[in-house]
Design an enzyme around this catalytic site. Structure first.
Site, mmCIF file in Angstrom:
data_model
loop_
_atom_site.group_PDB
_atom_site.id
_atom_site.type_symbol
_atom_site.label_atom_id
_atom_site.label_comp_id
_atom_site.label_asym_id
_atom_site.label_seq_id
_atom_site.Cartn_x
_atom_site.Cartn_y
_atom_site.Cartn_z
ATOM 1 C CG HIS A 1 -29.569 25.196 -15.601
ATOM 2 N ND1 HIS A 1 -29.357 23.968 -16.179
ATOM 3 C CD2 HIS A 1 -29.123 26.105 -16.483
ATOM 4 C CE1 HIS A 1 -28.807 24.129 -17.369
ATOM 5 N NE2 HIS A 1 -28.637 25.417 -17.568
ATOM 6 C CE1 TYR B 1 -29.921 15.738 -13.532
ATOM 7 C CE2 TYR B 1 -28.504 13.826 -13.299
ATOM 8 C CZ TYR B 1 -28.711 15.179 -13.167
ATOM 9 O OH TYR B 1 -27.709 15.977 -12.661
ATOM 10 N N PRO C 1 -21.369 10.436 -10.716
ATOM 11 C CG PRO C 1 -21.088 10.356 -13.022
ATOM 12 C CD PRO C 1 -20.826 9.584 -11.777
ATOM 13 C CE LYS D 1 -25.454 17.602 -4.303
ATOM 14 N NZ LYS D 1 -25.745 18.746 -5.167
ATOM 15 C CE1 TYR E 1 -28.932 17.488 -9.835
ATOM 16 C CE2 TYR E 1 -29.105 19.872 -10.070
ATOM 17 C CZ TYR E 1 -28.738 18.636 -10.574
ATOM 18 O OH TYR E 1 -28.155 18.560 -11.820
HETATM 19 C C1 PHB Z 1 -22.294 17.262 -16.976
HETATM 20 O O1 PHB Z 1 -22.787 18.221 -17.574
HETATM 21 O O2 PHB Z 1 -21.197 16.788 -17.318
HETATM 22 C C2 PHB Z 1 -23.046 16.665 -15.862
HETATM 23 C C3 PHB Z 1 -24.178 17.309 -15.358
HETATM 24 C C4 PHB Z 1 -24.879 16.745 -14.322
HETATM 25 C C5 PHB Z 1 -24.485 15.543 -13.782
HETATM 26 C C6 PHB Z 1 -23.350 14.906 -14.255
HETATM 27 C C7 PHB Z 1 -22.633 15.455 -15.293
HETATM 28 O O3 PHB Z 1 -25.211 14.982 -12.777
#
Ligand code: PHB
Ligand code: APR
Length: 403
Positions: free
Chosen positions: A75, A204, A296, A300, A394
């Site tokens: 990505h 997000y 989450p 990280k 990130y």
């Molecule tokens: C996930 O795909 O489970 C996932 C991806 C990014 C995050 C948290 C969870 O920040």
């Protein structure tokens, strides 16, 4: 009593323990893993799936990268949708070429388990009554029960890779460790479904209705999350209600593309920031979730576990191959520097993107906190310098050099 012997005893067969074991074995350092549950139970846990470059490199160094390199998706960026306004964080452009890889933790764990089995390395699954003994002495050992038999594992060092609820951290006397904690007043309701994702990158979303995340495992499997109250129950979220609420929190174009289907996993997880200092005690070294937890929001958790593994692995190699018996003394100090970077970023992202349904947040009323956060995110998202700061964290801070 059955007595066994190894160089490094590893407690826990999650990603931390398995990756450490594989790396050590490649350098000729013997190790045995003791795990409380079965391999299938470990693989049944659905966790995150965004891997930093440092993690990907480490998996390659362990020689367990074949499937990850074939099936993982690189990505180049991700989106933040902020009250309907969309910002793309172009990771690649903002970090001079760095990216992340989308590949599920479950898949990595399964690949590591297969590699361990193929290398003939020992793992005791479904071990009970695991106790770490004499960790501050010269001859530490682990006792446990396996298949009804009492076992004793003698070793030089113990790697505590047994997650937040394990025994390792609690083996450090309470007056010798400091625990830092922030429990957030909400949880994430996660749904996995065999439906194509709404976008080929993560989104997000901060909305008036709370946070949402659109993520994925592959081009045909989606992972979505909704911020929910901590007291909420999965039973309150039948699939149709979940999809309806998700649609309301996604940006309109993504909502229009949403393909719904039956959930194949649904769970609510609390959010917590947690760090235990120090991360070592005598011959015991804490790794991953045993020492720290992040919410989450910054993806990280797994990545911080990997940088601990990298540090401990390199120091153990120095110890065994160069007879540098002082090397391991630096483990906690080195690991904690990077851990705190990840903790701060995850805490910041969580503050920016969630709705805090508390009367008081950070010593101020909710509305004032909200205004500060809005202004802060506005600043970061609307300036290239700000976006660079987000992108740099990130993709992950560089691992510490260990000379
Ligand atoms: C996930 O795909 O489970 C996932 C991806 C990014 C995050 C948290 C969870 O920040
Ligand atoms: N004895 C032996 N094993 C134990 C014990 C015990 N007393 N207690 C727990 N375990 C095992 C758990 O069953 C689990 O399989 O230790 C393992 C710890 O694995 P994880 O919790 O996955 O922790 P870790 O390997 O550090 O992985 C890092 O990053 O994305 C995050 O939380 C996510 O699991 C992920 C973590």
């Amino acid at each position: 009593m059955r007595t066994i012997k190894t160089q490094v005893a590893i407690i826990g067969a999650g990603p931390s323990g398995l990756l450490l074991g594989q790396l050590l074995a490649k350098q000729g350092i013997e190790n045995i893993i003791i795990e409380r549950v079965s391999a299938d139970y470990v693989l049944g846990r659905i966790r995150a799936g965004i891997l930093e470059q440092g993690f990907v490199d480490l998996v390659r160094e362990a020689g367990v990268n074949e499937r990850m390199d074939k099936e993982g998706h690189v990505h180049d960026g991700f989106d933040i949708a902020y009250y309907g306004k969309r910002f793309r964080i172009d990771l690649k452009a903002l970090t001079a070429g760095k990216t992340v890889m989308c590949y599920g933790q479950t898949e990595i764990t399964s690949d590591l388990m297969d590699a361990r089995r193929d290398s003939g390395l020992t793992t005791y699954y479904e071990a009970s009554d695991v106790v770490l003994n004499d960790v501050t002495g010269d001859s530490p050992y682990v006792t446990f029960k396996h298949n009804g038999e009492d076992c004793r594992l003698d070793c030089n060092y113990i790697a505590g890779c047994d997650g937040f609820h394990g025994v390792s951290r609690k083996t450090i006397p309470a007056d010798k460790r400091t625990e830092h904690e922030r429990a957030y007043p909400f949880g994430w309701l996660g749904v996995l479904s065999d439906t194509p994702p709404v976008s080929n990158e993560l989104i997000y979303c901060k909305t008036e209705r709370g946070f949402a995340l659109a993520s994925m495992r592959s081009s045909s499997r989606s992972r979505y999350y909704l911020q929910v109250p901590l007291s909420d129950k999965v039973e309150n979220w039948p699939d149709d209600i979940f999809w309806e609420e998700l649609k309301l929190r996604l940006p309109p174009d993504a909502a229009a593309r949403l393909v719904t289907g039956p959930s194949i996993e649904k769970s609510i997880a609390p959010l917590r920031s947690f760090v235990c200092e120090p991360m070592q005690w005598g011959k015991l070294f804490l790794v991953g979730d045993a020492a720290h937890i992040v919410p989450p929001t910054g993806a990280k958790g797994l990545n911080l576990a990997a940088s601990d593994v990298s540090t401990l692995y390199k120091l153990l190699v120095k110890t065994y191959q160069q007879q540098d018996l002082d090397a391991l003394q630096r483990y906690s100090e080195i690991a904690l520097r990077r851990v705190w970077h990840g903790e701060r970023f995850s805490w910041w992202m969580s503050n920016m993107l969630h709705d805090f349904d508390e009367q008081q947040v950070g010593g101020m009323d909710k509305a004032t906190f909200e205004r500060f956060m809005r202004s802060e995110l506005d600043f970061f998202l609307n300036h290239e310098e700000g976006q660079k700061v987000i992108a740099r964290q990130y993709v992950g801070m560089p691992y510490e050099q260990i000379d």
